[in-house]
Each structure stands twice: as structure tokens, then as C-alpha cells.
Motif scaffolding. Structure first.
Motif, short mmCIF file in Angstrom:
data_model
loop_
_atom_site.label_atom_id
_atom_site.label_comp_id
_atom_site.label_asym_id
_atom_site.label_seq_id
_atom_site.Cartn_x
_atom_site.Cartn_y
_atom_site.Cartn_z
N ARG A 7 97.52 194.98 100.00
CA ARG A 7 96.55 193.94 99.64
C ARG A 7 95.46 194.52 98.74
N ILE A 8 94.76 193.61 98.10
CA ILE A 8 93.66 193.96 97.21
C ILE A 8 92.36 193.51 97.86
N ARG A 9 91.37 194.39 97.85
CA ARG A 9 90.05 194.03 98.36
C ARG A 9 89.26 193.51 97.16
N GLY A 38 87.53 190.65 88.10
CA GLY A 38 88.12 191.20 89.32
C GLY A 38 89.59 191.53 89.14
N GLY A 39 90.15 192.13 90.17
CA GLY A 39 91.55 192.55 90.13
C GLY A 39 91.68 194.05 90.02
N ARG A 40 92.92 194.50 90.12
CA ARG A 40 93.21 195.93 90.08
C ARG A 40 94.27 196.21 89.02
N GLY A 83 96.24 190.63 90.82
CA GLY A 83 95.22 189.66 91.12
C GLY A 83 94.88 189.68 92.60
N GLU A 84 94.08 188.74 93.02
CA GLU A 84 93.59 188.74 94.40
C GLU A 84 94.72 188.69 95.43
N ASP A 85 95.79 187.95 95.13
CA ASP A 85 96.86 187.76 96.11
C ASP A 85 98.12 188.57 95.79
N ALA A 86 98.04 189.48 94.84
CA ALA A 86 99.22 190.25 94.45
C ALA A 86 99.54 191.33 95.47
N ARG A 87 100.81 191.64 95.59
CA ARG A 87 101.29 192.67 96.50
C ARG A 87 102.40 193.46 95.81
N MET A 88 102.73 194.62 96.38
CA MET A 88 103.90 195.38 95.94
C MET A 88 104.56 195.93 97.19
N ASP A 95 89.68 197.76 94.96
CA ASP A 95 90.38 198.62 95.92
C ASP A 95 91.76 198.04 96.24
N GLY A 96 92.74 198.92 96.40
CA GLY A 96 94.07 198.52 96.81
C GLY A 96 94.49 199.33 98.03
N LEU A 97 95.06 198.65 99.02
CA LEU A 97 95.51 199.33 100.23
C LEU A 97 96.92 199.87 99.99
#
Length: 200
Positions: free
Chosen positions: A177-179, A189-191, A109-114, A137-139
Motif C-alpha cells: 500500500r501507499i501512505r 501525491g503518489g509514489r 497512485g493512492e490505491d495502487a498495489r504490486m 511512502d510505500g510498504l
């Protein structure tokens, strides 16, 4: 398609066209209908910010006992088979004859990280890991084979496919982060990130 080589990672930009992305997305939705997404707990007692499910012989799982592969969804049902459109990607880019045992599906989701991590719950690190990006997009950050040191980052877009093998197989990597809202593939939205792995 453009191919980038970054610290041993084979990054195939725009490998999947829009039609192929939609085919894979429909396959993922079918997996999630059989094995609904869930938020696993880390061994440290905190829920992960990504939601996940799996397909194949095994699914990836985490709880107080640690990280591992399991044969059933938390509901107790067997994981669904890995869909053909996803296996076709593995066959085309992995460079190996053996098929994967697991397709891990991570939804960001918008605030998800790994955080930076190694994929090391498998029995044999000589097999590659293949990653498929869908949606926003995911950084993607790439580190080293040991913790610490300088890192490099690249934005992964919908349709990008990454092959992590050879010396890069145990390189630390993560998603910072997710753009949000950069893709129209997912209506809300989301990745979605798929990672295909040989487990045994």
C-alpha cells in the motif's frame, strides 16, 4: 544515510537528499514526455493498478502474451535513453561495471498495489536490480525465493535506494500500500519507483 539489510536486500535509507530527488524527478518527467505512462494489461486480462513507462534499450511490457521486454513504447517510438542522474545512482550502488539496459518507471497512485513477484524476465540473474523510491511512502514486502512462507515489510520513503542482488535476486517482493500524502515531492501525491535492470 542508514543501511538496512533485510533478507539480502540492501536498503539505503535517505540515500538521495532533496536536491538529488528533484533532479531525478525532472529526469523522469523528461522520460514521460517522450514515452507517456500507460497501464499495461496482465496476461489474465486485467489492467495493472500501476502506470508505467521505461527508458533504455528495452522497456518492460505486459499483455495477453505475457510479461517481457520490448524495444519500443506502445506508440511505436523507441524508448528514451536512461538519464544521467539515474545512471549515476546505478554506478554508485550496483557494484558492477556494466550499465543497465532498462529503467522501468512505475507510478503508484493512492490505491495502487504490486503483488508479490520475482523479477525473472531477464537473461542473467547474476546482475543486481537497483530500485529508487520517490514521493509517498510505500510498504515494501519481502518474501522468500519460493512462494509462501513468512514475509517481512519495511516502509520505503522518498530518496531510499534498494539493491537486490546475490541470493536475494530472485526473492519475491511487492508493494502492499501507499501512505498517500506523506511526501511533498510530487504535487498531486503518489509514489514513483524506478528499477534498473540488466536485460540481455
Amino acid at each position: 544515510m542508514t543501511v538496512l539489510r533485510l533478507r539480502g536486500f540492501d536498503i539505503r535509507k535517505q540515500y538521495l537528499n532533496t536536491q538529488a530527488q528533484n533532479e531525478v524527478l525532472q529526469a523522469v518527467r523528461a522520460v514521460a514526455e517522450t514515452a507517456p505512462v500507460f497501464s499495461p494489461m496482465t496476461p489474465y486480462g486485467k489492467p495493472m493498478t500501476v502506470r508505467m513507462t521505461s527508458a533504455g534499450k528495452y522497456g518492460w511490457f505486459s499483455d495477453a502474451s505475457g510479461y517481457r521486454y520490448v524495444r519500443t513504447h506502445p506508440s511505436g517510438t523507441a524508448w528514451p535513453d536512461i538519464p544521467s542522474p539515474i545512471l549515476d545512482i546505478w554506478r554508485a550502488v550496483s557494484g558492477v561495471d556494466r550499465l543497465p539496459d532498462c529503467c522501468l518507471v512505475n507510478f503508484y497512485g493512492e490505491d495502487a498495489r504490486m503483488g508479490l513477484h520475482q523479477d525473472r524476465d531477464e537473461a542473467d540473474f547474476s546482475w543486481p536490480v537497483v530500485s529508487v523510491s520517490l514521493g509517498d511512502d510505500g510498504l515494501f514486502r519481502i518474501g522468500n525465493t519460493t512462494r509462501g512462507g513468512k514475509t517481512e515489510s519495511v516502509w520505503l520513503q522518498s530518496g531510499d535506494v534498494v539493491v537486490m542482488g546475490g541470493a536475494a535476486r530472485l526473492t519475491y517482493h511487492g508493494v502492499d500500500r501507499i501512505r498517500f500524502g506523506t511526501s511533498t515531492l510530487l504535487p498531486k501525491g503518489g509514489r514513483i519507483n524506478l528499477t534498473l535492470r540488466v536485460v540481455d
